[in-house]
Design an enzyme around this catalytic site. Structure first.
Site, PDB file in Angstrom:
ATOM      1  N   PHE A   3     -72.009   6.617 -59.052  1.00  0.00           N
ATOM      2  CA  PHE A   3     -70.942   6.664 -60.054  1.00  0.00           C
ATOM      3  C   PHE A   3     -70.750   5.262 -60.638  1.00  0.00           C
ATOM      4  CE2 PHE A   3     -68.069  10.495 -58.697  1.00  0.00           C
ATOM      5  CZ  PHE A   3     -69.096  11.364 -59.001  1.00  0.00           C
ATOM      6  N   HIS A  59     -83.284  10.228 -55.122  1.00  0.00           N
ATOM      7  CA  HIS A  59     -81.838  10.389 -54.945  1.00  0.00           C
ATOM      8  C   HIS A  59     -81.534  11.884 -54.853  1.00  0.00           C
ATOM      9  CE1 HIS A  59     -77.732   9.096 -54.891  1.00  0.00           C
ATOM     10  NE2 HIS A  59     -77.420   9.686 -56.043  1.00  0.00           N
ATOM     11  N   CYS A 101     -72.864   5.567 -54.662  1.00  0.00           N
ATOM     12  CA  CYS A 101     -73.974   6.182 -53.923  1.00  0.00           C
ATOM     13  C   CYS A 101     -75.204   5.285 -53.822  1.00  0.00           C
ATOM     14  CB  CYS A 101     -74.350   7.503 -54.563  1.00  0.00           C
ATOM     15  SG  CYS A 101     -72.944   8.597 -54.778  1.00  0.00           S
ATOM     16  N   LYS A 150     -82.037  14.767 -49.112  1.00  0.00           N
ATOM     17  CA  LYS A 150     -80.665  15.288 -49.192  1.00  0.00           C
ATOM     18  C   LYS A 150     -80.642  16.805 -49.092  1.00  0.00           C
ATOM     19  CE  LYS A 150     -78.348  11.635 -51.874  1.00  0.00           C
ATOM     20  NZ  LYS A 150     -79.474  10.740 -52.191  1.00  0.00           N
ATOM     21  N   HIS A 201     -75.409  14.689 -49.005  1.00  0.00           N
ATOM     22  CA  HIS A 201     -75.276  13.395 -49.671  1.00  0.00           C
ATOM     23  C   HIS A 201     -74.296  12.530 -48.884  1.00  0.00           C
ATOM     24  CE1 HIS A 201     -75.053  10.240 -52.423  1.00  0.00           C
ATOM     25  NE2 HIS A 201     -74.789  10.884 -53.552  1.00  0.00           N
ATOM     26  N   GLU A 242     -83.367  11.938 -63.114  1.00  0.00           N
ATOM     27  CA  GLU A 242     -84.236  11.136 -62.240  1.00  0.00           C
ATOM     28  C   GLU A 242     -85.697  11.442 -62.526  1.00  0.00           C
ATOM     29  OE1 GLU A 242     -84.353   9.704 -57.574  1.00  0.00           O
ATOM     30  OE2 GLU A 242     -83.284  11.551 -58.099  1.00  0.00           O
TER      31      GLU A 242
END
Length: 414
Positions: A401, A303, A162, A335, A340, A314
């Site tokens: 990830f 994010h 991502c 998002k 996403h 975050e």
């Protein structure tokens, strides 16, 4: 050090098929999340995603060539054409001949993998479509941009989950700074809105599933009722250009790319390290690279995936990297509207961050009805309504990830 600016932008997203449409929708807090249409969702627990809508491929490329491309590649080529047109260099063969492509892709042609596997099984392992491999491999999109527009510099594909779109722009920044290119098309592309991907993320318990009655409420970053992320798709390209090169040709300039920071948690294949130290370090590296302090940054595009681990983690990173300045920082997760978009997420959000600078406007985090303060979400996430305010320096962050952390810093060019 050579300065790098953004002189063109193109975008295909779940909320619009141009930069202008996408930005207008995000400013207005419009969600692009709806029940799936790309596949039959009946067998699946997750019934909704954030799909590109009314995309007309023939506007951007020869339909014959498009038939040899996976969906993510079509979005990338379309966004590249829009970005080149916007930069005014579509027909400049001298510039294009030396230009490079740095594209972030998390997975690639997932729908090709799915359909080819079906052919393989049905034919009793004797047949698959002849273009299966060229269409599913992640580098196909960067290659198709190069082929379509005659770009003969480097054509690199960055796959950091991502964070891919962010890292592609960061690597392009470094490429121009060190003198290897004057112009780089940088961004991301992804399309994983298919049953195979749905199930793949569903079994990881990563996706939101409880909002089928009103999917527009499903993406709820930092909210108490969040239950997972929503799969999105799209393609975004920025034309990055060396400042003097852009000035010499009279190019319009959207913003300057002034900083990039990247680290890896080295902790787990899917979960971020709960201490947030390495994500915070990426933020600090990016600000140092940009020559700014936490007090100089007005906006951070988070994010903000709408998962419990990401949103609280975050927030913790921001506290560590910004200190007391975190309390006055404007934050939002776009998002909440776009879902996403995986490999495209960082590029799409970089574009929206640049538009925030251009318009002096902080977009909202929609569906933020009750911040999860007890869960650590205790900052200003611009709930439900955007605000007009000076935005001279802004950051965008993405985390993937495998523990990939990527941060970009943009600045208004006076």
């Amino acid at each position: 050090m050579r300065r790098v600016v953004v002189t063109g932008m193109g975008c295909v997203s779940p909320v619009g098929n141009t930069v202008e449409e996408t930005w207008a929708a995000v400013k207005a807090g419009k969600s692009g999340i709806a029940l799936t249409t790309h596949y039959d969702n009946a067998p699946f627990k997750v019934k909704y995603d954030a799909e590109v809508k009314n995309f007309e491929v023939e506007k951007y490329m020869d339909p014959k060539n498009a038939r040899k491309m996976a969906r993510f590649s079509k979005y990338a080529v379309a966004a590249a054409k829009m970005a080149l047109d916007d930069a005014g260099i579509t027909d400049n063969k001298e510039i294009l001949d030396n230009a490079s492509v740095f594209l972030g892709v998390g997975i690639g042609g997932f729908e090709i993998t799915e359909s080819s596997l079906e052919s393989y099984v049905k034919s009793e392992k004797t047949r698959i479509p002849p273009m299966t491999v060229p269409m599913l491999i992640p580098n196909e999109a960067a290659a198709n941009i190069s082929i379509t527009f005659g770009l003969h510099g480097a054509a690199h594909t960055i796959a950091t989950a991502c964070a891919s779109g962010t890292d592609a722009i960061g690597d392009a920044l470094d490429n121009i700074r060190c003198g290897r290119s004057d112009v780089v098309l940088a961004g991301g592309a992804e399309s994983t809105t298919n049953g195979f991907a749905n199930l793949g993320f569903e079994v990881l318990h990563a996706l939101s599933s409880k909002w089928a009655d009103d999917p527009t409420k499903a993406s709820r970053p930092f909210d108490k009722q969040r239950d997972g992320f929503i799969m999105g798709e799209g393609g975004t390209i920025l034309v990055l250009e060396e400042y003097e090169h852009a000035k010499a040709r009279g190019a319009k300039i959207y913003a300057e790319v002034v900083g990039y920071g990247a680290t890896c948690d080295g902790y787990h294949l899917t979960a971020p390290n709960p201490d947030g130290v390495l994500g915070a370090r990426a933020m600090t590296i990016a600000m140092k690279d940009a020559g700014v302090t936490p007090n100089d940054v007005q906006y951070y595009n988070a994010h903000g995936t709408s998962t419990h681990l990401n949103d609280s983690g975050e927030t913790q990173m921001l506290h560590m990297a910004f200190g007391e300045a975190a309390k006055k920082l404007h934050i939002s997760s776009t998002k909440s509207m776009t879902g996403h978009c995986l490999g495209d997420a960082g590029a799409l959000e970089a574009m929206l961050t640049i538009k925030a600078i251009q318009d002096n406007f902080v977009p909202p985090t929609i569906n933020l009805d009750e911040p999860d303060v007890e869960g650590g979400c205790d900052l200003d996430y611009t709930p439900n309504k955007g605000i007009e305010t000076a935005v001279n320096v802004a950051m965008s962050g993405n985390f993937g990830f495998g523990g990939h952390n990527g941060i970009l810093v943009f600045k208004k060019v006076q």
